[in-house]
Design a protein around this motif. Structure first.
Motif, PDB file in Angstrom:
ATOM      1  N   VAL A  12       0.836  -1.196   0.000  1.00 34.77           N
ATOM      2  CA  VAL A  12       0.000   0.000   0.000  1.00 34.77           C
ATOM      3  C   VAL A  12       0.874   1.249   0.000  1.00 34.77           C
ATOM      4  CG1 VAL A  12      -2.028  -1.048   1.080  1.00 34.77           C
ATOM      5  CG2 VAL A  12      -0.209  -0.132   2.531  1.00 34.77           C
ATOM      6  N   ARG A  13       0.373   2.293  -0.640  1.00 31.29           N
ATOM      7  CA  ARG A  13       1.030   3.598  -0.603  1.00 31.29           C
ATOM      8  C   ARG A  13       0.275   4.470   0.394  1.00 31.29           C
ATOM      9  NH1 ARG A  13       2.636   7.565  -5.720  1.00 31.29           N
ATOM     10  NH2 ARG A  13       4.095   8.833  -4.514  1.00 31.29           N
ATOM     11  N   VAL A  14       0.972   4.924   1.434  1.00 35.84           N
ATOM     12  CA  VAL A  14       0.329   5.626   2.545  1.00 35.84           C
ATOM     13  C   VAL A  14       1.096   6.898   2.875  1.00 35.84           C
ATOM     14  CG1 VAL A  14      -0.383   5.467   4.969  1.00 35.84           C
ATOM     15  CG2 VAL A  14      -0.498   3.443   3.499  1.00 35.84           C
ATOM     16  N   GLU A  15       0.357   7.996   2.991  1.00 34.88           N
ATOM     17  CA  GLU A  15       0.939   9.224   3.514  1.00 34.88           C
ATOM     18  C   GLU A  15       0.770   9.227   5.024  1.00 34.88           C
ATOM     19  OE1 GLU A  15       0.772  13.931   2.446  1.00 34.88           O
ATOM     20  OE2 GLU A  15      -1.133  13.005   3.025  1.00 34.88           O
ATOM     21  N   SER A  16       1.841   9.444   5.749  1.00 35.62           N
ATOM     22  CA  SER A  16       1.786   9.453   7.212  1.00 35.62           C
ATOM     23  C   SER A  16       0.998  10.665   7.717  1.00 35.62           C
ATOM     24  CB  SER A  16       3.202   9.469   7.786  1.00 35.62           C
ATOM     25  OG  SER A  16       3.888  10.624   7.354  1.00 35.62           O
ATOM     26  N   ASN A  17       0.644  10.643   8.991  1.00 33.26           N
ATOM     27  CA  ASN A  17      -0.087  11.732   9.630  1.00 33.26           C
ATOM     28  C   ASN A  17       0.642  13.061   9.416  1.00 33.26           C
ATOM     29  OD1 ASN A  17      -1.324  13.515  11.467  1.00 33.26           O
ATOM     30  ND2 ASN A  17      -1.790  11.869  12.895  1.00 33.26           N
ATOM     31  N   GLN A  18      -0.069  14.047   8.899  1.00 34.49           N
ATOM     32  CA  GLN A  18       0.526  15.350   8.594  1.00 34.49           C
ATOM     33  C   GLN A  18       0.415  16.352   9.741  1.00 34.49           C
ATOM     34  OE1 GLN A  18       2.263  15.876   5.372  1.00 34.49           O
ATOM     35  NE2 GLN A  18       2.133  13.706   5.993  1.00 34.49           N
ATOM     36  N   TYR A  19      -0.204  15.953  10.839  1.00 33.10           N
ATOM     37  CA  TYR A  19      -0.257  16.759  12.069  1.00 33.10           C
ATOM     38  C   TYR A  19      -0.647  18.221  11.807  1.00 33.10           C
ATOM     39  CZ  TYR A  19       1.923  12.685  14.112  1.00 33.10           C
ATOM     40  OH  TYR A  19       2.173  11.404  14.525  1.00 33.10           O
ATOM     41  N   GLY A  20      -1.837  18.395  11.276  1.00 31.80           N
ATOM     42  CA  GLY A  20      -2.354  19.736  11.016  1.00 31.80           C
ATOM     43  C   GLY A  20      -2.329  20.119   9.556  1.00 31.80           C
ATOM     44  N   GLY A  21      -1.515  19.426   8.762  1.00 32.02           N
ATOM     45  CA  GLY A  21      -1.534  19.636   7.320  1.00 32.02           C
ATOM     46  C   GLY A  21      -2.649  18.831   6.682  1.00 32.02           C
ATOM     47  N   ASP A  22      -2.705  18.827   5.375  1.00 30.35           N
ATOM     48  CA  ASP A  22      -3.734  18.086   4.649  1.00 30.35           C
ATOM     49  C   ASP A  22      -3.386  16.606   4.619  1.00 30.35           C
ATOM     50  OD1 ASP A  22      -5.837  17.323   3.055  1.00 30.35           O
ATOM     51  OD2 ASP A  22      -4.939  18.053   1.194  1.00 30.35           O
TER      52      ASP A  22
END
Length: 209
Positions: A69-79
């Motif tokens: 899977v391709r996953v973006e990690s938590n952006q902590y306030g970003g999108d």
């Protein structure tokens, strides 16, 4: 990029115990889209944004035996976008020394995970974790993670995020396994709220007698 994925897949297979022979991986793309399928697996909790893109199919007599899977990690306030893509890995007749990958359209954010494989058998059904629409001023992530069930019974879970809930399992591929994928993807929003992957469906093929 494809060669890097091939190297990563070889290393993952070696670490999983498939070290007797060299492993070769080739990106299938849409080259085998004329393959006939028996049925389509869907779930009811996919989100509303975007459009269905294009299918990609394993070659004839190949079935999905693993995925990443391709996953973006938590952006902590970003999108946040969470799950951006699903890549299936196809093998033939239990032999895993020559593999194809298929993925349909994927999002633009995040990194690909190490592949996971059924110990034996094929992927036969799936379950998706989806965060519901957050409203006008919320940050939509839509699909967050996915689980697959193998014909040999184990359940494999992707390295996704944990927003939202898992829905019901899909129906199951009988007498064969998953052989294709098509994604529902929201286009890049150019600075607005991106949700990327919203839904997915998989194709079932029969084993030839």
């Amino acid at each position: 990029m494809a060669s890097l994925f091939a190297v990563a897949t070889v290393l993952a297979l070696v670490s999983a115990g498939f070290c007797e022979e060299k492993v070769f991986l080739q990106r299938a793309g849409t080259a085998f889209n004329s393959r006939q399928y028996r049925s389509v697996l869907t779930v009811s909790n996919g989100e509303q944004f975007g459009n269905w893109t294009w299918p990609e199919m394993c070659p004839e007599n190949f079935f999905a035996v693993g995925f990443s899977v391709r996953v973006e990690s938590n952006q902590y306030g970003g999108d946040d976008t969470a799950l951006n893509g699903i890549r299936l890995i196809c093998a033939k007749d239990g032999s895993r020394n020559f593999l194809y990958s298929i993925e349909s359209h994927t999002g633009y954010f995040g990194e690909w995970s190490h592949p996971q494989y059924c110990p034996t058998g094929t992927l036969t059904s799936f379950q998706m974790r989806v965060e519901p629409h957050k409203g006008l001023f919320g940050d939509d992530t839509a699909a967050n993670n996915i689980k697959f069930r193998c014909s040999s019974n184990p359940t494999l879970e992707g390295a996704g995020l944990d927003w939202g809930e898992y829905g019901y399992w899909s129906e199951e591929c009988r007498d064969g396994g998953i052989c294709g994928i098509e994604t529902k993807m929201e286009d890049y929003q150019w600075g607005l709220d991106d949700s990327t992957l919203n839904d997915v469906r998989f194709f079932c093929c029969n084993k030839q007698q």
